[in-house]
Design a protein around this motif. Structure first.
Motif, PDB file in Angstrom:
ATOM      1  N   LEU A   1       0.900  -1.250  -0.183  1.00 41.92           N
ATOM      2  CA  LEU A   1      -0.096  -0.063   0.056  1.00 41.92           C
ATOM      3  C   LEU A   1       0.836   1.456   0.117  1.00 41.92           C
ATOM      4  CD1 LEU A   1      -3.020   1.109   0.605  1.00 41.92           C
ATOM      5  CD2 LEU A   1      -2.252   1.460   2.837  1.00 41.92           C
ATOM      6  N   GLN A   2       1.629   1.286   0.820  1.00 39.82           N
ATOM      7  CA  GLN A   2       2.679   2.474   1.167  1.00 39.82           C
ATOM      8  C   GLN A   2       3.461   2.846  -0.179  1.00 39.82           C
ATOM      9  OE1 GLN A   2       4.399   3.392   5.005  1.00 39.82           O
ATOM     10  NE2 GLN A   2       2.892   2.318   6.070  1.00 39.82           N
ATOM     11  N   THR A   3       3.791   1.764  -0.821  1.00 39.74           N
ATOM     12  CA  THR A   3       4.936   1.850  -2.102  1.00 39.74           C
ATOM     13  C   THR A   3       3.978   2.348  -3.147  1.00 39.74           C
ATOM     14  OG1 THR A   3       6.368  -0.059  -1.338  1.00 39.74           O
ATOM     15  CG2 THR A   3       6.230   0.672  -3.528  1.00 39.74           C
ATOM     16  N   ALA A   4       2.989   1.773  -3.246  1.00 40.31           N
ATOM     17  CA  ALA A   4       1.906   1.987  -4.570  1.00 40.31           C
ATOM     18  C   ALA A   4       1.447   3.587  -4.226  1.00 40.31           C
ATOM     19  CB  ALA A   4       0.714   1.013  -4.502  1.00 40.31           C
ATOM     20  N   LEU A   5       1.051   3.897  -3.094  1.00 40.14           N
ATOM     21  CA  LEU A   5       0.487   5.212  -2.976  1.00 40.14           C
ATOM     22  C   LEU A   5       1.705   6.280  -3.082  1.00 40.14           C
ATOM     23  CD1 LEU A   5      -1.596   5.137   0.533  1.00 40.14           C
ATOM     24  CD2 LEU A   5      -2.430   5.188  -1.795  1.00 40.14           C
ATOM     25  N   ASP A   6       2.754   5.995  -2.785  1.00 36.77           N
ATOM     26  CA  ASP A   6       4.108   7.021  -3.131  1.00 36.77           C
ATOM     27  C   ASP A   6       4.132   6.887  -4.602  1.00 36.77           C
ATOM     28  OD1 ASP A   6       4.598   7.795  -0.590  1.00 36.77           O
ATOM     29  OD2 ASP A   6       6.383   6.556  -0.300  1.00 36.77           O
TER      30      ASP A   6
ATOM     31  N   GLU B   1       1.516   5.469 -13.333  1.00 41.73           N
ATOM     32  CA  GLU B   1       0.192   4.794 -13.234  1.00 41.73           C
ATOM     33  C   GLU B   1       0.575   3.605 -12.405  1.00 41.73           C
ATOM     34  OE1 GLU B   1      -0.681   4.015 -17.438  1.00 41.73           O
ATOM     35  OE2 GLU B   1      -0.966   6.085 -17.838  1.00 41.73           O
ATOM     36  N   VAL B   2      -0.303   3.207 -11.543  1.00 39.38           N
ATOM     37  CA  VAL B   2      -0.071   2.073 -10.549  1.00 39.38           C
ATOM     38  C   VAL B   2      -1.359   1.074 -10.868  1.00 39.38           C
ATOM     39  CG1 VAL B   2       0.097   1.368  -8.340  1.00 39.38           C
ATOM     40  CG2 VAL B   2       1.252   3.526  -9.046  1.00 39.38           C
ATOM     41  N   TRP B   3      -0.957  -0.346 -11.419  1.00 38.29           N
ATOM     42  CA  TRP B   3      -1.755  -1.233 -11.516  1.00 38.29           C
ATOM     43  C   TRP B   3      -1.452  -2.442 -10.419  1.00 38.29           C
ATOM     44  CZ3 TRP B   3      -4.607  -1.110 -16.576  1.00 38.29           C
ATOM     45  CH2 TRP B   3      -4.450  -0.100 -17.015  1.00 38.29           C
ATOM     46  N   VAL B   4      -2.510  -2.700  -9.607  1.00 38.00           N
ATOM     47  CA  VAL B   4      -2.265  -3.596  -8.187  1.00 38.00           C
ATOM     48  C   VAL B   4      -2.694  -4.878  -8.844  1.00 38.00           C
ATOM     49  CG1 VAL B   4      -2.659  -3.905  -6.070  1.00 38.00           C
ATOM     50  CG2 VAL B   4      -2.432  -1.673  -6.862  1.00 38.00           C
ATOM     51  N   VAL B   5      -2.118  -5.870  -8.828  1.00 37.63           N
ATOM     52  CA  VAL B   5      -2.615  -7.307  -9.193  1.00 37.63           C
ATOM     53  C   VAL B   5      -3.085  -7.887  -8.011  1.00 37.63           C
ATOM     54  CG1 VAL B   5      -1.737  -9.306 -10.403  1.00 37.63           C
ATOM     55  CG2 VAL B   5      -0.446  -7.090 -10.713  1.00 37.63           C
TER      56      VAL B   5
END
Length: 200
Positions: free
Chosen positions: A131-136, A143-147
């Motif tokens: 979560l913290q890595t993706a939010l940063d 662009e962030v794509w969470v699998v």
């Protein structure tokens, strides 16, 4: 909006040997991470890993670690705090030429390396390091794509809360197969049969 393999990078967050036995659906999650890494290799997508406090939690499981070009050892929960963002950015080209170079208006524009700003990310724990890595990364205008099927936490509730928050912050929620088929785009792609083998 579909993923494009030529604009993508894959980040695999903290699939550490001592952590995975405590993770909800940990075995399936790790298998999907391996699938993602192998898919990335099929499409020449760079793969990066992170390991949180590896002296205490150990390295990433060997099958996942072997798929990563580099693995970032970190103490912050967010890998971005410890330099992951710099790994993901295309390095700026040094200026070329000397005093005898052609005047600027006669020079051909330099062909810059294409930015790969679509970050496909998966890992553990979904509600902390992922979560913290993706939010940063979102804050840094990636662009962030969470699998989702390659992410988890020790509890299902924490995992699902992370997905809700990430979707609200602007991340795209996808599955391993979505990523593979979007990178593929067509059944005529030379890697079609290999992809099918990976997902079966």
């Amino acid at each position: 909006m579909l993923l494009d393999a030529s604009l993508s990078q894959l980040v695999l967050v903290d699939y550490q040997a001592r952590l995975m036995p405590a993770i909800f659906e940990g075995e399936a999650v790790a298998q999907n991470a391996v699938r993602l890494g192998k898919m990335a290799q099929l499409f020449q997508v760079p793969v990066w890993g992170t390991e949180h406090n590896p002296s205490k939690l150990g390295e990433n499981v060997p099958d996942i670690r072997a798929l990563c070009q580099r693995t970032l050892s970190k103490m912050h929960f967010s890998g971005v705090e410890e330099g992951l963002g710099e790994w993901l950015r295309v390095p700026a080209k040094a200026p070329q030429g000397n005093a005898r170079s052609l005047p600027k208006h006669l020079q051909k524009p330099a062909a810059g390396a294409e930015e790969r700003n679509s970050i496909v990310i998966a890992g553990c724990e979904a509600h902390v390091c992922l979560l913290q890595t993706a939010l940063d990364l979102l804050e840094d205008e990636f662009e962030v794509w969470v699998v989702t099927d390659a992410c988890s936490s020790r509890t299902e509730r924490n995992r699902d809360a992370a997905f809700d928050r990430l979707a609200g912050a602007g991340a795209e929620l996808v599955t391993t197969e979505m990523v593979g088929f979007e990178w593929l785009r067509t059944a005529e792609h030379p890697a079609f049969d290999e992809l099918l083998t990976l997902i079966r």
